[in-house]
Scaffold this motif. Sequence first.
Motif, PDB file in Angstrom:
ATOM      1  N   VAL A  33     -80.382 -87.959  76.585  1.00  0.00           N
ATOM      2  CA  VAL A  33     -79.212 -88.848  76.976  1.00  0.00           C
ATOM      3  C   VAL A  33     -79.930 -90.260  77.509  1.00  0.00           C
ATOM      4  N   GLY A  43     -81.839 -92.310  74.942  1.00  0.00           N
ATOM      5  CA  GLY A  43     -80.756 -92.992  74.194  1.00  0.00           C
ATOM      6  C   GLY A  43     -80.071 -94.124  74.916  1.00  0.00           C
ATOM      7  N   THR A  44     -79.896 -94.006  76.215  1.00  0.00           N
ATOM      8  CA  THR A  44     -79.261 -94.895  76.787  1.00  0.00           C
ATOM      9  C   THR A  44     -79.983 -96.350  77.094  1.00  0.00           C
ATOM     10  N   ASN A  53     -79.910 -98.191  74.188  1.00  0.00           N
ATOM     11  CA  ASN A  53     -78.676 -98.872  74.073  1.00  0.00           C
ATOM     12  C   ASN A  53     -78.708-100.004  75.092  1.00  0.00           C
ATOM     13  N   TRP A 101     -73.404 -95.929  72.912  1.00  0.00           N
ATOM     14  CA  TRP A 101     -72.815 -94.852  73.671  1.00  0.00           C
ATOM     15  C   TRP A 101     -72.468 -93.578  72.396  1.00  0.00           C
ATOM     16  N   CYS A 133     -73.869 -93.344  69.792  1.00  0.00           N
ATOM     17  CA  CYS A 133     -74.966 -92.605  69.213  1.00  0.00           C
ATOM     18  C   CYS A 133     -75.719 -91.450  70.194  1.00  0.00           C
ATOM     19  N   VAL A 134     -75.587 -91.854  71.482  1.00  0.00           N
ATOM     20  CA  VAL A 134     -75.995 -91.207  72.565  1.00  0.00           C
ATOM     21  C   VAL A 134     -75.249 -89.801  72.433  1.00  0.00           C
TER      22      VAL A 134
END
Length: 457
Positions: free
Chosen positions: A210, A213-214, A217, A314, A316-317
């Motif tokens: 998470v 990925g964030t 982003n 988001w 995608c996460v």
Amino acid sequence: MDAHHASPEGTQPDRRSLLSLAAHRLTFNGREIPLIPFVIALLTSIFVLFTLGFLIAYGMPMADDFRRGTVGWQNAIFYADSEYMHWTGRWTSQVIEPGLFSSFDLYHSVPFILAVLFSLRLLALIYLFRHTLTRSRASAACLSTLFVVTWLSVSPGIGESTLWATGAVEYELSLSVAMFAIAMISQSKWIAAGLMLAVAVTMHELIALVLTGTCVNMIWMHRQDSRRVRPLVLLTLASAILTIGVLLAPGNFERSLQIDWPTHKLLAFIAALVRMVISALVWTTSPVTIGLLLFVIGTCEQNRQVRLLNLIGWPCVIIGLVLAIAAIVYGGPARVQDLLCFVYLLFLIYAAAWFAPKIKAGRRIRIIALLLFSFGAVTSGNVREMVGSAFQAPEWRKALLDRRTTHHFDRISWPHSYFRGDVTSDDKNWNNTSVAKYLGIASVSCPSCEPPPDAKR
């Protein structure tokens, strides 16, 4: 969120006029909030949180708590190294748990541990909302309270992540640290964010995914600001490297050999995906969730932290987390679903905050939102189970304390909201041996208890 009282000079308004004035001046992010619906929502939230607090106060050690509690705080790092090689890549969690659980008597310290970790989750959420969505701490606290009550109402696994000490460290504490890290990144507090990120990533592989990925982003969010992109790239690389270290831990591979994997892995993977999509639909369409989202739409204003392009990462996460859960654990236990639910609800909050300025939501929408939220919370199955468990909790705790003094183990009626981590009928089961070692007795067996599961630890 503030309620201002004022009266013209030289007048003494009566109670009714003061109440009317308070109702008129009660605001959230500059938007008027109807007093009576808000009070109903507030009382509902207090009731749910009080019920959870009651369950936390009667919390007891279970399963892995005993195993970690016998390690000794001075052996915590050695134990974490051993677990990394033979069981799990969650190195930091494996340092914290034995260090904490071995330092205090678990039968008396577990309620305190659970209370502190839940409070940290709430404080982290307030801190995150304060620096990304709301104008003031009071508004952030209000929104965080509504969010937590919504999550408690729909989440399938609070017993494994909020009412179990080991689950609370690995899932609740790691999530709290991750939220602090994200909030600090948004304020460009790079050193503090880096330290928080390193701790959170090495506590749990799903939190690591998470956060990585964030960070990706956020690079996209600030791609035109080179001063922010450079440290973000460094944080992303650090997060990715640590995530790889967690995922590729030798212990993960060794543990996988002890799991009874499905014969048809692809079908199991697809089935897990379908179950999670259905769960997401249930969470989204729950009245309490709809009420929360309407409240956000009716109160949030345009915020530079919330733009459509910011929301590209988001999904995608979320999708990445869902695929990882489906691939790694085929849907996972309730505590994994609980984590997914929390992250998914966060995504919905930010999506609703983006839509808010585009929708002219008036006072009526805010009234409907608060009433729907209250109705959804008090009628949810989770809250009903929490209330039922609260009535059983004192007798349940007493029975477990009696076991400790008498060393006589019989089947106990188990409150539904608590993690079912009882001993089994097999005295060689790892859970039984952990309890026996913690209590300082030769063995533990409960013939009337459930048999151990087929899967090995």
